[in-house]
Design a protein around this motif. Structure first.
Motif, PDB file in Angstrom:
ATOM      1  N   GLY A  35     -10.630  -6.863   2.932  1.00  0.00           N
ATOM      2  CA  GLY A  35     -10.704  -7.009   1.485  1.00  0.00           C
ATOM      3  C   GLY A  35      -9.348  -6.787   0.833  1.00  0.00           C
ATOM      4  N   ARG A  36      -9.106  -7.512  -0.223  1.00  0.00           N
ATOM      5  CA  ARG A  36      -7.796  -7.457  -0.888  1.00  0.00           C
ATOM      6  C   ARG A  36      -7.468  -6.054  -1.397  1.00  0.00           C
ATOM      7  NH1 ARG A  36      -3.063 -10.639  -1.704  1.00  0.00           N
ATOM      8  NH2 ARG A  36      -2.034  -9.808  -3.550  1.00  0.00           N
ATOM      9  N   THR A  37      -8.429  -5.378  -1.994  1.00  0.00           N
ATOM     10  CA  THR A  37      -8.159  -4.051  -2.558  1.00  0.00           C
ATOM     11  C   THR A  37      -7.766  -3.068  -1.472  1.00  0.00           C
ATOM     12  OG1 THR A  37      -9.692  -4.431  -4.389  1.00  0.00           O
ATOM     13  CG2 THR A  37      -9.122  -2.145  -3.885  1.00  0.00           C
ATOM     14  N   ASN A  38      -8.533  -3.033  -0.384  1.00  0.00           N
ATOM     15  CA  ASN A  38      -8.191  -2.149   0.731  1.00  0.00           C
ATOM     16  C   ASN A  38      -6.854  -2.521   1.346  1.00  0.00           C
ATOM     17  OD1 ASN A  38     -10.297  -0.349   0.706  1.00  0.00           O
ATOM     18  ND2 ASN A  38     -11.539  -1.450   2.195  1.00  0.00           N
ATOM     19  N   ALA A  39      -6.579  -3.821   1.429  1.00  0.00           N
ATOM     20  CA  ALA A  39      -5.316  -4.265   2.021  1.00  0.00           C
ATOM     21  C   ALA A  39      -4.127  -3.790   1.192  1.00  0.00           C
ATOM     22  CB  ALA A  39      -5.304  -5.777   2.153  1.00  0.00           C
ATOM     23  N   VAL A  40      -4.246  -3.875  -0.139  1.00  0.00           N
ATOM     24  CA  VAL A  40      -3.157  -3.418  -1.014  1.00  0.00           C
ATOM     25  C   VAL A  40      -2.937  -1.921  -0.845  1.00  0.00           C
ATOM     26  CG1 VAL A  40      -2.466  -3.089  -3.413  1.00  0.00           C
ATOM     27  CG2 VAL A  40      -3.420  -5.278  -2.701  1.00  0.00           C
ATOM     28  N   ARG A  41      -4.022  -1.157  -0.817  1.00  0.00           N
ATOM     29  CA  ARG A  41      -3.903   0.301  -0.685  1.00  0.00           C
ATOM     30  C   ARG A  41      -3.369   0.689   0.697  1.00  0.00           C
ATOM     31  NH1 ARG A  41      -9.641   2.442  -2.082  1.00  0.00           N
ATOM     32  NH2 ARG A  41      -8.648   4.476  -1.781  1.00  0.00           N
ATOM     33  N   LEU A  42      -3.813  -0.026   1.724  1.00  0.00           N
ATOM     34  CA  LEU A  42      -3.305   0.254   3.069  1.00  0.00           C
ATOM     35  C   LEU A  42      -1.819  -0.068   3.158  1.00  0.00           C
ATOM     36  CD1 LEU A  42      -3.672   1.017   6.033  1.00  0.00           C
ATOM     37  CD2 LEU A  42      -4.512  -1.301   6.458  1.00  0.00           C
ATOM     38  N   LYS A  43      -1.416  -1.169   2.553  1.00  0.00           N
ATOM     39  CA  LYS A  43       0.011  -1.529   2.533  1.00  0.00           C
ATOM     40  C   LYS A  43       0.833  -0.416   1.891  1.00  0.00           C
ATOM     41  CE  LYS A  43       1.442  -4.297  -0.744  1.00  0.00           C
ATOM     42  NZ  LYS A  43       2.464  -3.478  -1.498  1.00  0.00           N
ATOM     43  N   GLU A  44       0.371   0.087   0.773  1.00  0.00           N
ATOM     44  CA  GLU A  44       1.112   1.132   0.079  1.00  0.00           C
ATOM     45  C   GLU A  44       1.190   2.402   0.925  1.00  0.00           C
ATOM     46  OE1 GLU A  44      -1.094   1.387  -3.531  1.00  0.00           O
ATOM     47  OE2 GLU A  44      -0.130  -0.383  -4.440  1.00  0.00           O
ATOM     48  N   ALA A  45       0.103   2.718   1.629  1.00  0.00           N
ATOM     49  CA  ALA A  45       0.107   3.913   2.486  1.00  0.00           C
ATOM     50  C   ALA A  45       1.095   3.761   3.637  1.00  0.00           C
ATOM     51  CB  ALA A  45      -1.302   4.172   3.020  1.00  0.00           C
ATOM     52  N   LEU A  46       1.105   2.599   4.270  1.00  0.00           N
ATOM     53  CA  LEU A  46       1.995   2.403   5.415  1.00  0.00           C
ATOM     54  C   LEU A  46       3.464   2.376   4.998  1.00  0.00           C
ATOM     55  CD1 LEU A  46      -0.075  -0.225   7.438  1.00  0.00           C
ATOM     56  CD2 LEU A  46       0.221   2.216   7.934  1.00  0.00           C
ATOM     57  N   LEU A  47       3.724   1.931   3.790  1.00  0.00           N
ATOM     58  CA  LEU A  47       5.105   1.924   3.311  1.00  0.00           C
ATOM     59  C   LEU A  47       5.565   3.305   2.842  1.00  0.00           C
ATOM     60  CD1 LEU A  47       5.230  -1.503   1.430  1.00  0.00           C
ATOM     61  CD2 LEU A  47       6.238  -0.923   3.650  1.00  0.00           C
ATOM     62  N   GLU A  48       4.620   4.241   2.743  1.00  0.00           N
ATOM     63  CA  GLU A  48       4.949   5.640   2.420  1.00  0.00           C
ATOM     64  C   GLU A  48       4.603   6.547   3.593  1.00  0.00           C
ATOM     65  OE1 GLU A  48       2.737   6.444  -1.111  1.00  0.00           O
ATOM     66  OE2 GLU A  48       3.904   5.074  -2.358  1.00  0.00           O
ATOM     67  N   LEU A  49       4.701   6.001   4.784  1.00  0.00           N
ATOM     68  CA  LEU A  49       4.226   6.669   5.992  1.00  0.00           C
ATOM     69  C   LEU A  49       4.856   8.043   6.200  1.00  0.00           C
ATOM     70  CD1 LEU A  49       2.334   6.193   8.407  1.00  0.00           C
ATOM     71  CD2 LEU A  49       4.205   4.972   9.537  1.00  0.00           C
ATOM     72  N   GLU A  50       6.101   8.186   5.813  1.00  0.00           N
ATOM     73  CA  GLU A  50       6.786   9.456   6.060  1.00  0.00           C
ATOM     74  C   GLU A  50       6.195  10.609   5.240  1.00  0.00           C
ATOM     75  OE1 GLU A  50       9.292   7.402   2.850  1.00  0.00           O
ATOM     76  OE2 GLU A  50       7.922   6.895   4.480  1.00  0.00           O
ATOM     77  N   THR A  51       5.377  10.316   4.228  1.00  0.00           N
ATOM     78  CA  THR A  51       4.789  11.355   3.379  1.00  0.00           C
ATOM     79  C   THR A  51       3.353  11.687   3.781  1.00  0.00           C
ATOM     80  OG1 THR A  51       3.860   9.808   1.736  1.00  0.00           O
ATOM     81  CG2 THR A  51       6.178  10.473   1.465  1.00  0.00           C
ATOM     82  N   LEU A  52       2.819  11.010   4.798  1.00  0.00           N
ATOM     83  CA  LEU A  52       1.410  11.138   5.150  1.00  0.00           C
ATOM     84  C   LEU A  52       1.235  11.499   6.614  1.00  0.00           C
ATOM     85  CD1 LEU A  52       0.185   7.821   3.483  1.00  0.00           C
ATOM     86  CD2 LEU A  52      -0.147  10.118   2.549  1.00  0.00           C
ATOM     87  N   SER A  53       0.028  11.944   6.956  1.00  0.00           N
ATOM     88  CA  SER A  53      -0.335  11.988   8.370  1.00  0.00           C
ATOM     89  C   SER A  53      -0.799  10.598   8.767  1.00  0.00           C
ATOM     90  CB  SER A  53      -1.464  12.991   8.605  1.00  0.00           C
ATOM     91  OG  SER A  53      -2.701  12.489   8.107  1.00  0.00           O
ATOM     92  N   VAL A  54      -0.738  10.297  10.055  1.00  0.00           N
ATOM     93  CA  VAL A  54      -1.182   8.978  10.515  1.00  0.00           C
ATOM     94  C   VAL A  54      -2.660   8.787  10.231  1.00  0.00           C
ATOM     95  CG1 VAL A  54      -1.424   7.490  12.550  1.00  0.00           C
ATOM     96  CG2 VAL A  54       0.640   8.888  12.242  1.00  0.00           C
ATOM     97  N   ARG A  55      -3.447   9.821  10.416  1.00  0.00           N
ATOM     98  CA  ARG A  55      -4.879   9.704  10.130  1.00  0.00           C
ATOM     99  C   ARG A  55      -5.132   9.335   8.677  1.00  0.00           C
ATOM    100  NH1 ARG A  55      -6.962  15.182  13.307  1.00  0.00           N
ATOM    101  NH2 ARG A  55      -6.698  14.349  15.453  1.00  0.00           N
ATOM    102  N   ASP A  56      -4.424   9.965   7.764  1.00  0.00           N
ATOM    103  CA  ASP A  56      -4.607   9.650   6.345  1.00  0.00           C
ATOM    104  C   ASP A  56      -4.146   8.241   6.041  1.00  0.00           C
ATOM    105  OD1 ASP A  56      -5.720  12.101   5.739  1.00  0.00           O
ATOM    106  OD2 ASP A  56      -3.829  12.994   5.053  1.00  0.00           O
ATOM    107  N   ALA A  57      -3.062   7.809   6.643  1.00  0.00           N
ATOM    108  CA  ALA A  57      -2.547   6.466   6.374  1.00  0.00           C
ATOM    109  C   ALA A  57      -3.518   5.393   6.820  1.00  0.00           C
ATOM    110  CB  ALA A  57      -1.199   6.286   7.065  1.00  0.00           C
TER     111      ALA A  57
END
Length: 456
Positions: free
Chosen positions: A427-449
């Motif tokens: 889905g487009r909404t999940n894809a946009v949010r996932l993209k943003e998480a992966l591009l901020e990967l250094e601020t997150l745990s992998v599980r959260d991303a």
């Protein structure tokens, strides 16, 4: 100290904080690109054959199988995800060295998710995987004559996945050397010179097994197994096992921390073999300048490397895997507005209009192209379009879009590619949010991303 232990010691000193910002940013884009390839690839025929098989032998783990609701143990999750990533032929590329990311990123993500690693740890582990793998590939690159007879990418790229997994487990240098010693026992043979026979195997480079084998080797070290700690050393070293006829040990350690192979790895805009991309670039450039389509052409002649002429023509493809290695088919799709930019589609194989256009496309060897390919890692192509009115239009290229030195395919293009690939599955909404998480990967745990990797 042995060469093998020297390499292992070098890797234990690799940290996120020491990486240049350009390397960190490139790594996040490569992760984004591969996750998109894995999600979209999960819907292909090859993935739908592989993933259920792995589900039958996996009792359930904690690592995401992208594009599905399954969670497997890391070795099987990495196997499934690497296989899916390669199915659309859109995963990253390093000319003459295959697709390094598909033999590193799936394993790294699966292990990091199991361990609860931070995004910073994941980034450092992936960089270590690329650098070790491509240093090894450079050191054991065979002569042109041997390469024409014996070839296999996953055979040696398995060490990229092994390196990433070892770093995530925070192995000591001795443990990494043990893992390296066990890894060749799980490596596929260099089988690629038989790959182009028909029908082509849906396993492609067998990167799924390379990821699984590498994680298995690492898990065996964790269980107390030891491996040969001089696996890269001497006349009987891994290079000889893998079928190369030469080895330059100094290339295993040259320019660590100065030259980053990961920065030289290219993104792919088209879902066909990288070696075809310069021909597509030429055709697209001519179309942009002269505004013609399939109805306007009398014929097209492609001049390129002799190996491409030999292997990338011939019988009409019977699967999207075969289509990814067929120059006339790839160019015909462009002329019919069915570009492989989001992957090849089974339905297009039965399109008679595409087939008729492809029959008007011929191939021959371009003078000097072989030397540039083998010696300089270039992909020379000249495309000549003969219009119905008799006019001939020509264009040449040596470096494809998305490769260093070629036409740009930067962050905006990678993000758009990810949304096009992932959006139709999660889905487009999940894809946009996932993209943003992966591009901020250094601020997150992998599980959260990865929480947004769910199907709609």
């Amino acid at each position: 100290m042995s060469l093998t232990l020297d390499v292992a010691n070098t890797l234990t000193g690799l940290t996120y904080d020491d990486l240049p910002s350009s390397v960190r940013d490139k790594t996040k884009l490569l992760v984004l690109d591969h996750v998109g390839c894995m999600i979209a690839g999960s819907t292909t025929r090859g993935a739908k054959q592989m993933t259920p098989y792995l589900e039958r032998i996996d009792s359930g783990g904690c690592s995401t199988v992208f594009g599905t609701s399954f969670r497997f143990h890391p070795a099987n999750a990495a196997h499934a995800n690497a296989h899916s990533a390669s199915m659309l032929s859109l995963d990253d590329s390093y000319v003459l060295f295959g697709h390094p990311g598909a033999s590193i990123i799936p394993a790294a993500l699966a292990v990091a998710e199991e361990l609860g690693s931070s995004g910073k740890e994941l980034i450092a582990a992936i960089v270590g995987g690329y650098e070790m793998s491509l240093h090894l590939g450079t050191a054991m690159r065979p002569s042109e004559n041997r390469d024409r007879h014996v070839k296999g990418y996953a055979t040696w790229q398995i060490f990229g996945a092994c390196t990433a997994a070892s770093l995530l487990h925070r192995f000591s240098a001795i443990q990494i050397a043990d893992a390296y010693g066990l890894t060749p026992m799980h490596a596929p043979l260099p089988f690629l010179r038989k790959f182009h026979s028909r029908p082509m195997s849906l396993l492609k480079n067998n990167y799924g097994w390379a990821n699984k084998g590498a994680i298995t080797a690492v898990d065996l070290v964790r269980a107390g197994f030891h491996g040969n700690r001089t696996i890269f050393d001497g006349e009987d070293g891994f290079w000889a096992m893998a079928g190369s006829d030469r080895f330059e040990p100094r290339h295993m350690l040259d320019h660590w921390g100065e030259r980053y192979f990961i920065l030289e790895t290219g993104f792919k805009p088209y879902g066909v073999c990288r070696w075809i991309h310069t021909a597509i670039d030429c055709l697209r450039a001519l179309q942009t300048r002269h505004r013609f389509d399939h109805a306007d052409i009398r014929g097209i002649h492609v001049e390129t490397v002799s190996e491409f002429v030999r292997d990338f023509d011939g019988p009409w493809p019977q699967s999207t895997i075969e289509a990814a290695f067929h120059i006339p088919y790839a160019l015909a799709l462009e002329l019919h507005n069915k570009s492989s930019a989001t992957g090849l589609r089974e339905d297009d194989l039965a399109d008679e209009a595409v087939k008729q256009t492809a029959e008007r496309i011929s191939l021959s060897t371009l003078t000097g192209a072989d030397d540039k390919f083998y010696a300089e890692k270039l992909l020379p192509a000249r495309v000549s379009v003969i219009l119905q009115n008799g006019e001939t239009l020509s264009a040449e290229a040596e470096i494809p879009t998305g490769a260093p030195g070629g036409p740009a395919f930067g962050q905006a293009e990678v993000e758009a590619k990810f949304l096009a690939l992932a959006g139709t599955v999660i889905g487009r909404t999940n894809a946009v949010r996932l993209k943003e998480a992966l591009l901020e990967l250094e601020t997150l745990s992998v599980r959260d991303a990865l929480k947004l990797c769910v199907t709609v």
